[in-house]
Design a protein around this motif. Sequence first.
Motif: not given
Length: 195
Positions: A65-68, A85-86, A100-101, A119-120
């Motif tokens: 569950d990686v989130s940026l 942006v996420s 991610h771009t 980053i979570t």
Amino acid sequence: MATLNSQPLIWTLLGLFMVSLTLGSSDSPFIVAHKKATLNRLKSGAERVSVSIDIYNQGSLTAYDVSLTDDSWPKDLFDIVSGNVSKSWEKLDAGGILSHTFELEAKTKGIFNGAPALITYRVPTKAALQEAFSTPILPLDVLADRPPEKKFEWVKRLLMKYGSLISVISIVVMFIYLVASPSKSGAGKGSKKKR
């Protein structure tokens, strides 16, 4: 494209690498993220910011569950042109990389200092979400007054940077050519003697 001093960035990355070597051997994910922003001036006079964030898992286990999230771009200063942006991913395997771009267009002129991206991720052995931060970007001089680049400016920069090396290589090549090629006057004399 803006040219910025990369000395602090190199030391930051070196420090993160050293920390990753010591912590990367433990039985858990270890997230390291690098954020980079470049300025691109358009012919219309507008300026766009291309942002890329690379996320590395230097640990020995998968992160889930990686989130940026990169909320460091105020809406009154920047418009999103492409991307978001996420971003979220299901997982990041040990030794894996996620990228991610996105691209923004600047609305106002000035120096911009961007904060690190957040980053979570989830670790199966821990109940709480884990957090990591990307490297910060160097200050961007958005919409700065720059003289227009001339057509052959890149040739001038290459000659200034590599001119002495090009000179030495061309002298060595010319010397080898002169030594290795047969002399025309000697070749003519040799043919006359055989008659």
